[in-house]
Structures are given as C-alpha cells and as structure tokens.
Design a protein around this motif. Structure first.
Motif, PDB file in Angstrom:
ATOM      1  N   UNK A 346      37.796  43.725  10.715  1.00  0.00           N
ATOM      2  CA  UNK A 346      36.357  43.792  10.448  1.00  0.00           C
ATOM      3  C   UNK A 346      35.915  42.830   9.338  1.00  0.00           C
ATOM      4  N   UNK A 347      36.594  41.686   9.204  1.00  0.00           N
ATOM      5  CA  UNK A 347      36.317  40.786   8.082  1.00  0.00           C
ATOM      6  C   UNK A 347      35.646  39.494   8.512  1.00  0.00           C
ATOM      7  N   UNK A 348      35.017  39.468   9.666  1.00  0.00           N
ATOM      8  CA  UNK A 348      34.356  38.256  10.104  1.00  0.00           C
ATOM      9  C   UNK A 348      35.352  37.134  10.307  1.00  0.00           C
ATOM     10  N   UNK A 349      35.044  35.971   9.768  1.00  0.00           N
ATOM     11  CA  UNK A 349      35.887  34.795   9.911  1.00  0.00           C
ATOM     12  C   UNK A 349      36.433  34.372   8.559  1.00  0.00           C
ATOM     13  N   UNK A 350      36.766  35.318   7.747  1.00  0.00           N
ATOM     14  CA  UNK A 350      37.224  35.024   6.384  1.00  0.00           C
ATOM     15  C   UNK A 350      38.736  34.908   6.282  1.00  0.00           C
ATOM     16  N   UNK A 351      39.405  34.733   7.375  1.00  0.00           N
ATOM     17  CA  UNK A 351      40.854  34.579   7.335  1.00  0.00           C
ATOM     18  C   UNK A 351      41.538  35.470   8.347  1.00  0.00           C
ATOM     19  N   UNK A 352      42.793  35.210   8.552  1.00  0.00           N
ATOM     20  CA  UNK A 352      43.588  35.983   9.500  1.00  0.00           C
ATOM     21  C   UNK A 352      44.577  36.865   8.754  1.00  0.00           C
ATOM     22  N   UNK A 353      44.811  38.018   9.304  1.00  0.00           N
ATOM     23  CA  UNK A 353      45.828  38.901   8.753  1.00  0.00           C
ATOM     24  C   UNK A 353      47.162  38.558   9.412  1.00  0.00           C
ATOM     25  N   UNK A 354      48.111  38.128   8.614  1.00  0.00           N
ATOM     26  CA  UNK A 354      49.440  37.821   9.141  1.00  0.00           C
ATOM     27  C   UNK A 354      50.153  39.137   9.439  1.00  0.00           C
ATOM     28  N   UNK A 355      50.773  39.278  10.601  1.00  0.00           N
ATOM     29  CA  UNK A 355      51.484  40.534  10.893  1.00  0.00           C
ATOM     30  C   UNK A 355      52.489  40.872   9.800  1.00  0.00           C
ATOM     31  N   UNK A 356      52.598  42.147   9.486  1.00  0.00           N
ATOM     32  CA  UNK A 356      53.499  42.598   8.427  1.00  0.00           C
ATOM     33  C   UNK A 356      54.952  42.332   8.802  1.00  0.00           C
ATOM     34  N   UNK A 357      55.747  41.998   7.793  1.00  0.00           N
ATOM     35  CA  UNK A 357      57.176  41.772   7.982  1.00  0.00           C
ATOM     36  C   UNK A 357      57.929  42.515   6.893  1.00  0.00           C
ATOM     37  N   UNK A 358      58.912  43.305   7.296  1.00  0.00           N
ATOM     38  CA  UNK A 358      59.799  43.981   6.356  1.00  0.00           C
ATOM     39  C   UNK A 358      61.150  43.274   6.436  1.00  0.00           C
ATOM     40  N   UNK A 359      61.578  42.694   5.311  1.00  0.00           N
ATOM     41  CA  UNK A 359      62.806  41.904   5.294  1.00  0.00           C
ATOM     42  C   UNK A 359      63.867  42.609   4.445  1.00  0.00           C
TER      43      UNK A 359
END
Length: 455
Positions: A346-359
C-alpha cells in the motif's frame, strides 16, 4: 564411555586437521582422563617417536586454540602401530586387550569393505564401535553391500557413519531456530517459503587433496556427503525429541520425499563445471586439470548445483537448491531461506519490498534476517537487516562427534537406511553426468562460478 580409540589412516589429512585437534579439545574440556588409550595406525613404517613428533606439529598447526598442555598430552599419549586395516591379523593385535574399543576408519570409501571384512575376521570385543567417515561407499550398490557387511559384525547401534556438518553449531541451530521459536515454525512451509538454498562455495582449491578429490568430485564430496544432511534438518517435520530414533526417522522421511529425477530433470535442474586458471586475490591459480595429482583426461567437476523438489504436504511448491564450488571469488557457506513476496504493497510507487530472507551462516556462524521497513522519506521503503553472531561452541565439530562415539550417542550418526536413501536421491544425477548428458562447463578461478545458463 569407551576408553580405547584406534584410528586407521592416522598419517592422513583427516587425522591431522580434525581428529587430533578434536581429541585435544576433549582433553582440555576434561572428557579424557590419563587412562585413555589412543592408538594411531597406518601402513607407513613409522615408530612412536616419529609419529608423536608429527602429531605435535599438526596439533600446533591445526589446534592452536586448545591449551598447550592438552595438545602436548594428546601427542605424548599416542602409540603408533604399522598396520593394514584390511589385514585381520593386524587388526587382532590392535584391538587385543580388556574392554570394548572404538575403531575409526579415516580411510577412502574404497577401503571400507576390506576393513569391515577384516574386523569380522579379527574378532571384536563386545560393546565395541565402528566409525566410518562419509562418503559411505561410492554409490547406492556400495552402500547396500557395506551395510550388509556391517550387519554381520556389529549391531546397527554400534555403527557410526559420521558427518561433521551435523555437529556444526549453526547446522544444529537450524533446529533450534525452527523448533524453539513460535514465530518461525508456523511459516515454515511452501505457502510462505519460495526457495531454500544450501550453499557451500569456497575460495579454496584442492589444497593437496587431489588423491582423494579427483576420484570423487564436488557432487559426491559435498552435495551427497554433507548438503543432503543439511537439507534433512531444514525440511524435516518436528521430531518428538532429539533422540537417536526420533531424529533419524524424521530425516529419512525427507529423503524419501525427494521427487525422483528423470534425465530431463537432470538436464534442466543440475549443473556441473570445473575451474580454469585464474587469480584468487593475489594468488595465481592453475586450471584444475593442471593441479598436481589430477588426471587431465578425467571429467571431475569442481562445481555442482542440483535443484530438488519434495513431494510432501509441507513442501510441495518450494524449490531446494544445493550448490557447491571450489576456487570461487568469495566464500559463501550458508542456508538461505527465501520467503515469498507480500501479496500487496500500500505504498504507491515509493519502492519495492524485497522478499524476506533468513540466512544461517555456516562458516562463520551467524543468523541474519533481511526485512523491509519505512525509510526516511514519506512512505519510502528501505532494507532492514538484523544479524546475530553465534557464540563459539564448547567443542569443535569433530570433538563433539568423537565424544558421541565414545559415549555411544548415535543421534548425529547416519543410519544405514538413510545412507542408502541419500545415494538413491542422487543416483540419476550421477548416471546422467557419467553419460555426459549434462555438459561439463568451465569457469575462471576467482570468478563467481559458471556464467548464466543458456536457455
């Protein structure tokens, strides 16, 4: 606890780098008393004094973190015997004495059948244990025959098929993080996890191991030998306990659920390659085929990647990628759990959320969680990374494994049927690669590995 240990292949790399340092750590921690008997056996014509001097040098080199008095005790306490592990008479003289003994075969897999047959002929004291370093055999047929031979000598509970990966702190922490935290286990399935990578990339080359490695290659040395074990811990159902039976039953369930690979699957979902000449840092590296001890006409791979699918309720739809390579630009040794992206932003075009990674960093040991949060601007997104460094283990991996052998705790040992299932998983890959159905690619030493795959 068994008070006698006999190590065959005692002048080899495994004893120098891992077993002797593991014993020094056990001594420093108070697990070995002055009555402990250590016999190191090999076919070389050495004596006690010569071997003790060599052992002291190896301990100073590979066990510098252990106290000097513990290292000195291990070297002094060791007796050396010239012996052939496949000769029943030699074995009988080594195991003679009061009480049970632990026999550690730090030998190539090809020697195991002859050694186990010799043990049967030598007569083993009741309560003794046999320790075989993985890989367990060289293929499924070998593993089945070796299990048959072992069953004629000792009960299954007395056989330790050891894999030091299972005793590494972070590998153990895969279970700890999953099963001791309510926030993770409800998400630990295919609805939330798209892919799990199990990676052991290293900048090391052969490091004088051509005699072993050139006959084995990356697929057997790392994927079949170690990374499948990590897969079991990542993908297994929660066990009732971490006891020998419960833990091993759940591990074999994972291997049995691996979808069999067809030739077409092997062509599309596996890669093999070996390194060319190049530079790693300031070090010039020759091509693999030009390394000392390598057969230039051989087809041994130094890079292997295998993509697996599991046919189970929990993991249908998740990809498991197992990868390893030598002479690469950087070390990367981790389990990377990649979660699926959120369904809506719901953040418009202010960036992409990178999928979470657990390392889970395997070496060095760490746990890192990559999230996305709000950045400094209005409704802008920014990466958030949280990292925890693991506390050093009380014992090194081989110290833990040796202690388990002496105490008779087989929970971290590989059961016979599990060893066979692991070979069965990769048998189609081995066959297809042997028939050259998958091309042997090349990559420069010091690079990130083979380039993008041709479509």
């Amino acid at each position: 606890m068994i008070g006698r240990l006999v190590v065959f292949g005692a002048t080899g790399d495994l004893n120098a780098r891992y077993l002797l340092p593991g014993l020094a750590a056990l001594r420093a921690a108070g697990h070995l008393d002055d009555g402990f008997q250590l016999v190191c056996a090999d076919r070389k014509d050495w004596d006690d004094e010569g071997f003790r001097g060599w052992a002291a040098e190896q301990l100073d080199r590979h066990a510098s973190s252990s106290p000097a008095d513990a290292r000195s005790w291990v070297a002094r306490a060791t007796r050396f015997r010239r012996a052939d592990a496949t000769d029943p008479a030699d074995l009988a003289s080594l195991i003679a004495g009061d009480g049970p003994v632990a026999l550690y075969f730090a030998l190539p897999p090809a020697v195991f059948p002859g050694a186990v047959t010799a043990v049967r002929g030598a007569g083993l004291p009741r309560g003794s244990r046999l320790v075989l370093e993985k890989p367990f055999g060289e293929n499924l047929t070998d593993a089945q025959e070796l299990n048959r031979l072992l069953s004629e000598v000792v009960p299954e509970q007395a056989v330790f098929r050891v894999d030091h990966f299972l005793a590494m702190t972070t590998v153990q922490n895969l279970l700890g993080s999953r099963l001791a935290n309510r926030v993770l286990e409800p998400l630990w399935h295919s609805a939330h996890i798209a892919e799990i990578e199990i990676v052991w990339d290293e900048s090391l080359t052969l490091e004088d191991r051509a005699g072993y490695y050139d006959g084995v290659g990356a697929l057997k040395d790392m994927v079949q030998n170690h990374l499948l074990q990590v897969l079991c811990l990542v993908a297994m159902e929660p066990p009732l306990s971490l006891s020998e039976r419960d833990l091993r039953d759940r591990k074999i369930d994972v291997l049995r659920s691996v979808r069999p690979l067809t030739d077409e699957d092997v062509l599309r979902r596996t890669r093999r390659a070996r390194y060319l000449a190049g530079r790693i840092g300031d070090r010039r590296v020759p091509a693999y085929v030009d390394e000392d001890g390598v057969d230039p006409q051989g087809r041994t791979e130094t890079f292997a990647e295998v993509e697996l699918r599991l046919d189970s309720w929990r993991w249908s739809g998740t990809t498991f990628r197992l990868r390893t390579g030598k002479a690469l630009e950087h070390d990367r040794k981790e389990v990377a759990v990649r979660f699926r992206p959120v369904p809506h932003l719901p953040f418009g075009h202010s960036g992409d959320a990178v999928p979470n990674v657990l390392r889970f960093g395997l070496d060095p040991e760490s746990v890192t969680l990559a999230l996305t949060g709000i950045g400094p601007g209005p409704q802008t997104l920014t990466p958030l990374t949280m990292t925890a460094q693991m506390e050093p283990a009380d014992l090194p991996a081989y110290g833990r494994l040796l202690l388990d052998v002496l105490r008779g705790d087989a929970a971290l040992s590989i059961r016979g049927d599990e060893a066979e299932e692991a070979w069965r998983v990769l048998a189609p890959v081995m066959s297809a690669w042997s028939d050259d159905l998958v091309p042997l690619e090349e990559y420069p030493a010091g690079s990130s590995g083979p380039g993008p795959r041709d479509q």
